[in-house]
Design a protein around this motif. Sequence first.
Motif, PDB file in Angstrom:
ATOM      1  N   VAL A  82      -5.995   1.853   5.277  1.00  0.00           N
ATOM      2  CA  VAL A  82      -4.965   1.847   6.327  1.00  0.00           C
ATOM      3  C   VAL A  82      -5.012   3.165   7.089  1.00  0.00           C
ATOM      4  O   VAL A  82      -4.993   4.244   6.491  1.00  0.00           O
ATOM      5  N   GLU A  83      -5.091   3.069   8.392  1.00  0.00           N
ATOM      6  CA  GLU A  83      -5.020   4.254   9.241  1.00  0.00           C
ATOM      7  C   GLU A  83      -3.646   4.271   9.901  1.00  0.00           C
ATOM      8  O   GLU A  83      -3.319   3.381  10.679  1.00  0.00           O
ATOM      9  N   LEU A  84      -2.854   5.276   9.565  1.00  0.00           N
ATOM     10  CA  LEU A  84      -1.518   5.356  10.134  1.00  0.00           C
ATOM     11  C   LEU A  84      -1.600   5.640  11.627  1.00  0.00           C
ATOM     12  O   LEU A  84      -2.422   6.456  12.070  1.00  0.00           O
ATOM     13  N   ARG A 108       0.849  -1.178   0.000  1.00  0.00           N
ATOM     14  CA  ARG A 108       0.000   0.000   0.000  1.00  0.00           C
ATOM     15  C   ARG A 108       0.889   1.233   0.000  1.00  0.00           C
ATOM     16  O   ARG A 108       2.044   1.175   0.418  1.00  0.00           O
ATOM     17  N   GLU A 109       0.377   2.347  -0.447  1.00  0.00           N
ATOM     18  CA  GLU A 109       1.151   3.584  -0.429  1.00  0.00           C
ATOM     19  C   GLU A 109       0.931   4.281   0.907  1.00  0.00           C
ATOM     20  O   GLU A 109      -0.198   4.626   1.267  1.00  0.00           O
ATOM     21  N   LEU A 110       2.020   4.486   1.637  1.00  0.00           N
ATOM     22  CA  LEU A 110       1.970   5.169   2.921  1.00  0.00           C
ATOM     23  C   LEU A 110       2.941   6.335   2.886  1.00  0.00           C
ATOM     24  O   LEU A 110       4.110   6.159   2.554  1.00  0.00           O
ATOM     25  N   ARG A 111       2.460   7.512   3.192  1.00  0.00           N
ATOM     26  CA  ARG A 111       3.286   8.729   3.169  1.00  0.00           C
ATOM     27  C   ARG A 111       3.992   8.899   1.820  1.00  0.00           C
ATOM     28  O   ARG A 111       5.141   9.324   1.741  1.00  0.00           O
ATOM     29  N   SER A 168       5.104  -2.308   7.710  1.00  0.00           N
ATOM     30  CA  SER A 168       5.189  -1.000   8.357  1.00  0.00           C
ATOM     31  C   SER A 168       3.985  -0.749   9.250  1.00  0.00           C
ATOM     32  O   SER A 168       4.088  -0.025  10.247  1.00  0.00           O
ATOM     33  N   VAL A 169       2.847  -1.320   8.884  1.00  0.00           N
ATOM     34  CA  VAL A 169       1.604  -1.123   9.623  1.00  0.00           C
ATOM     35  C   VAL A 169       0.863  -2.452   9.683  1.00  0.00           C
ATOM     36  O   VAL A 169       0.909  -3.244   8.734  1.00  0.00           O
ATOM     37  N   VAL A 189       1.858  -3.738   4.248  1.00  0.00           N
ATOM     38  CA  VAL A 189       0.822  -3.645   5.288  1.00  0.00           C
ATOM     39  C   VAL A 189       0.351  -5.046   5.618  1.00  0.00           C
ATOM     40  O   VAL A 189       0.009  -5.822   4.720  1.00  0.00           O
TER      41      VAL A 189
END
Length: 217
Positions: A110-112, A49-52, A86-87, A58
């Motif tokens: 996804v909730e960081l 997933r794309e995070l930041r 990462s999550v 994930v």
Amino acid sequence: MRRLPSGDLEFVGRSDGQVKIRGFRVEPGEAEAVLRRHPGVHAAAVLVRELRGEPALVGYVAGSGLAADQLAAHCRTELPGYLVPSVFVLLDALPLTVQGKLDTAALPEVELPPAAAFVAPRTPTETVTAQIWAEVLGVARVGVHEDFFALGGHSLRAVAAASRLRAAFDCPIQVRDLFEHPTVELLAAEVERQLVELISAMSDDEIDLSLTVDHQD
């Protein structure tokens, strides 16, 4: 690969599930297999997933009595740092299609997690490690509990950080150590462990010589 009507071959992607994360080619299925071996996990899936603004792994996990930090610690015992998700998203059950396969479209967004409270370095080793990380990552400061990769670190930056740490502490810290100890607190402890190991292996004469050289410097 597939053959077009023109006779040309077209590359349509990898069939083995490999993706590139933090400069490394990884197989998310490896992380899934480790998660499934956790005694409290009933089912698990690891997706990109794309995070930041960056691709990241994930982990979607169904089970009982689970916590994200517990799952991360479990993964680190068997996986290199770049393969640890990462999550983690904890679910009652993974959504399935009518054919019994994972329904990726039904997985929640996804909730960081909220940023951890800043904790300043507490020892000389943590202070130097944090300063090196801040320079390599281009940030103003780094707390002892912040993750190198969550702050924008990748394989090339890890190489630069490891090189500077080796020069600063005169110990054989390697890139893999950073992946396995991704916070200032963890890596500083590893640096100190390696230094103690080096000193323990030295003879009295070598220690005296080292102290003399340091004093002259």
